[in-house]
Design an enzyme around this catalytic site. Structure first.
Site, PDB file in Angstrom:
ATOM      1  N   THR A 137       7.219   7.708  -3.046  1.00  0.00           N
ATOM      2  CA  THR A 137       6.992   6.271  -3.135  1.00  0.00           C
ATOM      3  C   THR A 137       6.285   5.819  -1.879  1.00  0.00           C
ATOM      4  O   THR A 137       6.729   6.136  -0.772  1.00  0.00           O
ATOM      5  CB  THR A 137       8.285   5.452  -3.330  1.00  0.00           C
ATOM      6  OG1 THR A 137       7.968   4.056  -3.209  1.00  0.00           O
ATOM      7  CG2 THR A 137       9.359   5.796  -2.318  1.00  0.00           C
ATOM      8  N   ILE A 138       5.208   5.086  -2.057  1.00  0.00           N
ATOM      9  CA  ILE A 138       4.493   4.587  -0.881  1.00  0.00           C
ATOM     10  C   ILE A 138       5.333   3.552  -0.139  1.00  0.00           C
ATOM     11  O   ILE A 138       5.110   3.301   1.038  1.00  0.00           O
ATOM     12  CB  ILE A 138       3.117   4.005  -1.254  1.00  0.00           C
ATOM     13  CG1 ILE A 138       3.267   2.746  -2.112  1.00  0.00           C
ATOM     14  CG2 ILE A 138       2.246   5.043  -1.934  1.00  0.00           C
ATOM     15  CD1 ILE A 138       1.975   1.951  -2.245  1.00  0.00           C
ATOM     16  N   ASP A 139       6.299   2.942  -0.826  1.00  0.00           N
ATOM     17  CA  ASP A 139       7.140   1.918  -0.196  1.00  0.00           C
ATOM     18  C   ASP A 139       8.129   2.498   0.809  1.00  0.00           C
ATOM     19  O   ASP A 139       8.710   1.753   1.603  1.00  0.00           O
ATOM     20  CB  ASP A 139       7.908   1.134  -1.265  1.00  0.00           C
ATOM     21  CG  ASP A 139       7.002   0.282  -2.131  1.00  0.00           C
ATOM     22  OD1 ASP A 139       6.026  -0.265  -1.596  1.00  0.00           O
ATOM     23  OD2 ASP A 139       7.264   0.172  -3.336  1.00  0.00           O
ATOM     24  N   MET A 185       1.323  -3.645  -0.015  1.00  0.00           N
ATOM     25  CA  MET A 185       2.462  -3.524  -0.910  1.00  0.00           C
ATOM     26  C   MET A 185       3.772  -3.495  -0.126  1.00  0.00           C
ATOM     27  O   MET A 185       3.798  -3.175   1.059  1.00  0.00           O
ATOM     28  CB  MET A 185       2.319  -2.295  -1.793  1.00  0.00           C
ATOM     29  CG  MET A 185       1.206  -2.424  -2.821  1.00  0.00           C
ATOM     30  SD  MET A 185       1.021  -0.944  -3.840  1.00  0.00           S
ATOM     31  CE  MET A 185      -0.242  -1.488  -5.002  1.00  0.00           C
ATOM     32  N   ARG A 187       7.609  -4.837  -1.884  1.00  0.00           N
ATOM     33  CA  ARG A 187       8.283  -5.941  -2.573  1.00  0.00           C
ATOM     34  C   ARG A 187       9.528  -6.413  -1.820  1.00  0.00           C
ATOM     35  O   ARG A 187       9.712  -7.599  -1.564  1.00  0.00           O
ATOM     36  CB  ARG A 187       8.679  -5.494  -3.980  1.00  0.00           C
ATOM     37  CG  ARG A 187       9.517  -6.490  -4.757  1.00  0.00           C
ATOM     38  CD  ARG A 187       9.868  -5.941  -6.123  1.00  0.00           C
ATOM     39  NE  ARG A 187       8.667  -5.737  -6.924  1.00  0.00           N
ATOM     40  CZ  ARG A 187       8.103  -6.685  -7.668  1.00  0.00           C
ATOM     41  NH1 ARG A 187       8.643  -7.884  -7.706  1.00  0.00           N
ATOM     42  NH2 ARG A 187       7.022  -6.423  -8.352  1.00  0.00           N
ATOM     43  N   TYR A 292      -4.510  -1.212  -4.904  1.00  0.00           N
ATOM     44  CA  TYR A 292      -4.603   0.190  -5.311  1.00  0.00           C
ATOM     45  C   TYR A 292      -5.360   1.042  -4.286  1.00  0.00           C
ATOM     46  O   TYR A 292      -5.195   2.268  -4.266  1.00  0.00           O
ATOM     47  CB  TYR A 292      -5.310   0.305  -6.659  1.00  0.00           C
ATOM     48  CG  TYR A 292      -4.471  -0.133  -7.845  1.00  0.00           C
ATOM     49  CD1 TYR A 292      -3.224  -0.724  -7.674  1.00  0.00           C
ATOM     50  CD2 TYR A 292      -4.929   0.039  -9.138  1.00  0.00           C
ATOM     51  CE1 TYR A 292      -2.464  -1.133  -8.746  1.00  0.00           C
ATOM     52  CE2 TYR A 292      -4.181  -0.361 -10.229  1.00  0.00           C
ATOM     53  CZ  TYR A 292      -2.940  -0.950 -10.032  1.00  0.00           C
ATOM     54  OH  TYR A 292      -2.195  -1.350 -11.103  1.00  0.00           O
ATOM     55  N   LEU A 293      -6.205   0.419  -3.466  1.00  0.00           N
ATOM     56  CA  LEU A 293      -6.965   1.192  -2.494  1.00  0.00           C
ATOM     57  C   LEU A 293      -6.045   1.959  -1.558  1.00  0.00           C
ATOM     58  O   LEU A 293      -6.327   3.098  -1.195  1.00  0.00           O
ATOM     59  CB  LEU A 293      -7.878   0.265  -1.683  1.00  0.00           C
ATOM     60  CG  LEU A 293      -8.956  -0.487  -2.465  1.00  0.00           C
ATOM     61  CD1 LEU A 293      -9.740  -1.401  -1.536  1.00  0.00           C
ATOM     62  CD2 LEU A 293      -9.896   0.496  -3.157  1.00  0.00           C
ATOM     63  N   GLN A 294      -4.928   1.321  -1.158  1.00  0.00           N
ATOM     64  CA  GLN A 294      -4.038   1.973  -0.198  1.00  0.00           C
ATOM     65  C   GLN A 294      -3.351   3.200  -0.790  1.00  0.00           C
ATOM     66  O   GLN A 294      -3.131   4.193  -0.098  1.00  0.00           O
ATOM     67  CB  GLN A 294      -3.004   0.967   0.309  1.00  0.00           C
ATOM     68  CG  GLN A 294      -2.039   0.458  -0.741  1.00  0.00           C
ATOM     69  CD  GLN A 294      -1.379  -0.854  -0.363  1.00  0.00           C
ATOM     70  OE1 GLN A 294      -0.959  -1.027   0.766  1.00  0.00           O
ATOM     71  NE2 GLN A 294      -1.289  -1.786  -1.300  1.00  0.00           N
ATOM     72  N   ARG A 295      -3.022   3.158  -2.069  1.00  0.00           N
ATOM     73  CA  ARG A 295      -2.286   4.275  -2.647  1.00  0.00           C
ATOM     74  C   ARG A 295      -3.194   5.308  -3.300  1.00  0.00           C
ATOM     75  O   ARG A 295      -2.703   6.281  -3.867  1.00  0.00           O
ATOM     76  CB  ARG A 295      -1.237   3.770  -3.634  1.00  0.00           C
ATOM     77  CG  ARG A 295      -1.749   3.225  -4.929  1.00  0.00           C
ATOM     78  CD  ARG A 295      -0.616   2.636  -5.748  1.00  0.00           C
ATOM     79  NE  ARG A 295      -0.973   2.490  -7.150  1.00  0.00           N
ATOM     80  CZ  ARG A 295      -0.264   1.782  -8.031  1.00  0.00           C
ATOM     81  NH1 ARG A 295       0.821   1.153  -7.626  1.00  0.00           N
ATOM     82  NH2 ARG A 295      -0.637   1.712  -9.282  1.00  0.00           N
TER      83      ARG A 295
END
EC number: 2.7.1.90
Length: 414
Positions: A137-139, A185, A187, A292-295
């Site tokens: 998860t990128i988070d 991103m 949340r 979306y560019l970051q992931r």
């Protein structure tokens, strides 16, 4: 006869999720006495429900190498919460039809919940299934793991973008844009936004202000901070997590509607902040959304992140072969300087639907920056370069057209 394995990708993808897939597939091939064929479900758990399976025996070593260098979800991903007994029964029926004894689900917290439900379902039915959650998860909000594969590369991309954009804004601030806002991103947790703080090497370098979901935004205090920053440095760069809330606990970017897991849809934080600052401070503002560019930014992937993404895929197979189901693979930090790490595992029950917030000791006293402790944590996760191969000046990413195996069961009608 050894039972077969099934791998699937779930949730938002990352720059290195396919590297975990390659790790699972390659490691499974090393255990022919335990694992028969390795299938992949197209579009995550939806591929199981619709019995859309891909036989990975067609993948060559060259294909696996290309998977490691390609972002996005090569096999398709999904956001789908298992809600009905009919869906659970269908999943078990598909597993039985394809002799699936190993289930590797590659995703975040919601995916861990799905993996746990499948594991418990099989156990209750007396079906021999080992379900392993492969973290990503990128988070970076999965608990009980030092970090989550995908995060390090996104952190590297965001910090790089802030440093580059900051130079642009600084060069034009005297006569043009004075405030730049990058929305990233995050949340409920501010791991990505906080990691952008690595871009600043000395006092006055951007990001000047970081807005985190863990710190409520008082608009008056924010506006004062922006004015003070412009007065001191001539410009102001802000990085804001999409999940920032006001002092009443309301998302500043709440757009209305909910996703498949019941999460409120967010959107529009950066333009909202730009309008607020322009109205009250009079500064010309520019904003951007990494979105979306970051992931998908595999070209700036962290070498550490890539290595860990592969390692968790390989470790999932080792757990399965050792008979340890109902687990999530973890990354354990052993040392800071030099950064050393190892692989571990925890029961799915302590991970599913849980989030790991940014620690208070990582947040600066004024709430707008990060501490030295945060920098020590983030720095090794973005270390090293792992660029993809290039052709004609562009990344040579793989694209695949998968052949779906002929189904064994009737079409699923929920």
């Amino acid at each position: 006869m050894p039972m077969n394995a099934l791998y699937a990708q779930s949730g938002g993808v990352t720059p290195v999720i396919n590297a975990s897939a390659a790790g699972v597939i390659a490691a499974a091939r090393m255990h022919p006495n335990h694992i028969g064929r390795v299938y992949v479900a197209k579009n995550g758990i939806l591929g199981v429900l619709h019995e859309e399976l891909i036989d990975t025996s067609v993948l060559t070593n060259t294909d696996l190498a290309q998977l490691k260098a390609t972002p996005g979800g090569a096999f398709g991903s999904c956001r789908h919460k298992i809600k009905t007994e009919a869906e659970l029964a269908r999943i078990l029926a598909v597993f039985k039809a394809w002799d699936i004894g190993y289930f590797f689900y590659n995703g975040g917290g919601d995916s861990a919940d799905t993996c746990l439900k499948v594991s418990e379902l099989a156990e209750a039915a007396g079906y021999p299934l080992l379900a392993i959650h492969v973290p990503k998860t990128i988070d970076n909000d999965l608990p009980h793991t030092d970090n989550s594969p995908g995060f390090g590369s996104v952190a590297k991309y965001v910090a790089t973008s802030v440093r580059e954009a900051g130079l642009d804004v600084r060069s034009m601030a005297a006569s043009s844009t004075k405030v730049f806002i990058l929305e990233v991103m995050g949340r409920h947790t501010g791991w990505i936004a906080a990691a952008s703080g690595l871009a600043a090497r000395s006092e006055g370098e951007p990001p000047h202000l970081i807005l985190l979901p863990e710190v409520a935004v008082d608009e008056g205090r924010l506006l004062a901070a922006v004015e003070n920053t412009v007065m001191r440095y001539g410009y102001c760069v802000i990085v804001a997590a999409e999940g920032v809330k006001d002092t009443h606990g309301t998302f500043l970017s709440e757009a209305g509607g909910k996703d498949a897991f019941g999460h409120v849809q967010l959107g529009g934080l950066a333009p909202y902040l730009a309008g607020l600052i322009k109205t009250h401070c009079g500064f010309k503002c520019h904003w951007s959304v990494a979105d979306y560019l970051q992931r998908a930014a595999r070209h700036t992937a962290s070498a550490t992140d890539l290595a860990q993404a592969i390692a968790v895929g390989e470790a999932a197979v080792k757990l399965a072969v050792a008979g340890q189901g109902g687990m999530m693979v973890t990354i354990e930090r052993l040392g800071e300087v030099p950064y050393t790490w190892d692989i571990g595992a925890v029961p799915l029950g302590v991970v599913a639907n849980c989030e790991k917030p940014l620690p208070a000791e990582f947040i600066a006293a004024d709430g707008f920056g990060i501490t030295a402790a945060a920098r020590r944590y983030f720095a090794p996760l973005i270390a090293g370069e792992a660029p993809p191969p290039y052709i004609d000046g562009l990344p040579d990413y793989g694209t695949w057209v998968w052949s779906i195996e002929a189904p064994c069961l009737p079409i699923f009608k929920p």
